[in-house]
Design an enzyme around this catalytic site. Structure first.
Site, PDB file in Angstrom:
ATOM      1  N   PHE A 184       0.845  -1.194   0.000  1.00 22.18           N
ATOM      2  CA  PHE A 184       0.000   0.000   0.000  1.00 22.18           C
ATOM      3  C   PHE A 184       0.886   1.252   0.000  1.00 22.18           C
ATOM      4  CE2 PHE A 184      -3.005   3.075   1.796  1.00 22.18           C
ATOM      5  CZ  PHE A 184      -4.106   2.828   0.989  1.00 22.18           C
ATOM      6  N   ARG A 234     -12.186  -4.964  -7.135  1.00 23.19           N
ATOM      7  CA  ARG A 234     -11.907  -5.621  -5.857  1.00 23.19           C
ATOM      8  C   ARG A 234     -13.195  -5.801  -5.071  1.00 23.19           C
ATOM      9  NH1 ARG A 234      -8.333  -2.816  -1.113  1.00 23.19           N
ATOM     10  NH2 ARG A 234     -10.214  -1.539  -1.030  1.00 23.19           N
TER      11      ARG A 234
HETATM   12  C1  PLP Z   1      -5.951   0.953   4.510  1.00 21.58           C
HETATM   13  C2  PLP Z   1      -4.490   0.851   4.668  1.00 21.58           C
HETATM   14  C3  PLP Z   1      -3.759   1.863   5.298  1.00 21.58           C
HETATM   15  C4  PLP Z   1      -4.469   3.107   5.736  1.00 21.58           C
HETATM   16  O1  PLP Z   1      -3.640   4.016   6.364  1.00 21.58           O
HETATM   17  P1  PLP Z   1      -4.292   5.331   6.989  1.00 21.58           P
HETATM   18  O2  PLP Z   1      -3.189   5.939   7.743  1.00 21.58           O
HETATM   19  O3  PLP Z   1      -5.450   4.915   7.822  1.00 21.58           O
HETATM   20  O4  PLP Z   1      -4.787   6.182   5.860  1.00 21.58           O
HETATM   21  C5  PLP Z   1      -2.407   1.671   5.476  1.00 21.58           C
HETATM   22  N1  PLP Z   1      -1.799   0.551   5.029  1.00 21.58           N
HETATM   23  C6  PLP Z   1      -2.469  -0.432   4.402  1.00 21.58           C
HETATM   24  C7  PLP Z   1      -1.768  -1.653   3.947  1.00 21.58           C
HETATM   25  C8  PLP Z   1      -3.829  -0.307   4.198  1.00 21.58           C
HETATM   26  O5  PLP Z   1      -4.511  -1.258   3.554  1.00 21.58           O
END
Ligand code: PLP
Length: 433
Positions: free
Chosen positions: A131, A392
């Site tokens: 991510f 998804r």
């Molecule tokens: C949803 C998600 C986040 C979200 O991070 P925020 O700080 O809440 O915006 C981070 N890492 C992964 C892998 C996610 O799927």
């Protein structure tokens, strides 16, 4: 191929079926996006109203003590700890996933540097498909502390990351940073095996549980993990922008104390004695030192309600039972899509073998698929699109019925066969996809 009546029969014999009643779901809608924003628990609105009107309105500042506001990060942390294999007192709720990653990764790098004075380990290893916020946070932090972020192509069950760590090639790796379930493909890492490979190479591991906490059994202690962070608003149903959680293995907390290593966001709520108002920073004992500022009380109250919906599954078999249903739902979806949507260009990108995937199913489409997702949403089936080309679908076993899977595929068949997704109105991109 199962029929709609077969799916209804599966629902009638599903021992977890009643858990759905915990949620306030819009009638007629099939929600396949609980992996992105969990649905609203029925208890949340009344609980928030009580916190706002009684605790805040009447109790005012006294409620920090009388309503236990100040203990919420630990209390909700303990409830989450039960879902991820952490002991009581080991998990805290605070801040966002991104911020918590910054905190634990910074500490992991300092710990490695402390036992590697020649700085031979210079690499933070992750996956190209991780991510983006995780990669962005790691990129900046690595550069700041004299490390370099290196990305390998992701694969389920360790794959490329484990290979990169094997033999002498692991000698330069400081920290392996992985998301246990890939947000785009749904591929699932074997936490115990990957952690073992990393430790054998002399590296620490930071696990992001954003798509695993509340979706499948996680055993941080059993896997001998080092650090973990996770998200409150996905499978934990904490509501939009819910605070996130973090966990650090006690051996690293002990090493932090010994080597006077602090987390970088040394705010007063993580201080050993915040209400002495003294100038010098002294971290609190244990995981509490990872708190930073004043807890988000309203958001924590909503998150507590969300986590309760998972605790309610405990007498029915808990996460192992939810995982079994999730596997059955995702397997059914794959089977129905592949047998009914052939010839429309959808290609499964989620691992076909159930033990290698999380609680979601993703398909790639040659046109990208954004418009197909929009057409489905107009028909009352909410999934999401992840650039560049992934449709998804998340399967929350707490709320979804087998017949929902059938009906969602029926709508997908109609969107594809009518070609209605080609209409220009489905191609306009919203800000949030
Ligand atoms: C949803 C998600 C986040 C979200 O991070 P925020 O700080 O809440 O915006 C981070 N890492 C992964 C892998 C996610 O799927």
């Amino acid at each position: 191929m199962p029929s709609r009546a077969d799916c209804q029969a599966l629902d009638r014999s599903d021992p977890l079926a009643a858990l759905r009643e915990q949620f306030d779901l819009p009638p007629g809608l099939i929600y396949l996006d609980g992996n992105s924003l969990g649905p609203l628990p029925r208890a949340t609105a009344a609980r928030l109203q009580a916190v706002v009107q009684q605790e805040w309105g009447r109790g005012l500042i006294r409620s920090w003590n009388t309503a236990g506001w100040i203990d919420q990060p630990r209390r909700v942390g303990d409830a989450i700890g039960r879902l991820v294999g952490a002991a009581p007192g080991e998990v805290m709720v605070a801040d966002s996933t991104s911020v918590n990653l910054h905190k634990v990764l910074s500490v992991a790098l300092r710990l490695v540097r402390g036992r590697d004075p020649q700085a031979l380990r210079r690499v933070v290893l992750s996956e190209r498909g991780n991510f983006p916020t995780d990669l962005y946070i790691a990129e900046t932090l690595a550069a700041e502390q004299g490390f370099a972020l290196e990305l390998v192509d992701g694969d389920a069950i360790g794959g490329a990351a484990a290979e990169r760590l094997a033999g002498t090639r692991g000698a330069d790796v400081a920290v392996l940073m992985l998301t246990q379930v890939d947000y785009r493909s749904g591929a699932l890492h074997d936490m115990a095996a990957v952690t073992r490979a990393a430790h054998a190479a002399g590296a620490l591991v930071v696990w992001d549980l954003a798509h695993s906490a509340g979706a499948l059994p996680v055993d941080l202690r059993g896997a001998d993990a080092d650090f973990a962070i996770g998200c409150g608003y996905k499978y934990l149903n904490g509501g939009p922008g819910a605070p996130a959680f973090l966990w650090v293995h006690p051996r690293h907390l002990a090493a932090m104390a010994q080597q006077a290593i602090h987390q970088p966001l040394s705010g007063w709520i993580g201080h050993a004695a915040p209400f002495e108002f003294t100038p010098g920073y002294r971290p609190a004992d244990g995981i509490a030192q990872f708190l930073c500022g004043t807890p988000a009380v309203l958001s924590l109250a909503a998150l507590a309600c969300g986590v309760d919906t998972l605790a309610a599954a405990e007498p029915l078999g808990g996460l192992p039972a939810l995982r079994a249903k999730s596997v059955a739902l995702t397997s059914l979806f794959i089977e129905l899509v592949e047998s009914r949507c052939g010839g429309h260009g959808l290609r499964l990108v989620t691992p076909r073998e159930a033990p290698r995937r999380g609680s979601q199913v993703s398909f790639a489409h040659p046109t990208g698929g954004y418009a197909i997702v929009q057409a489905l949403i107009e028909r009352g089936v909410i999934g999401d699109f992840r650039a560049p080309d992934v449709l998804r679908f998340g399967f929350t076993p707490l709320t979804l019925r087998f017949v929902d899977v059938w009906d969602a595929v029926e709508q997908l068949v109609q969107v594809l066969e009518t070609g209605e997704w080609r209409d220009p109105r489905f191609h306009r991109r919203a800000t949030v996809t």
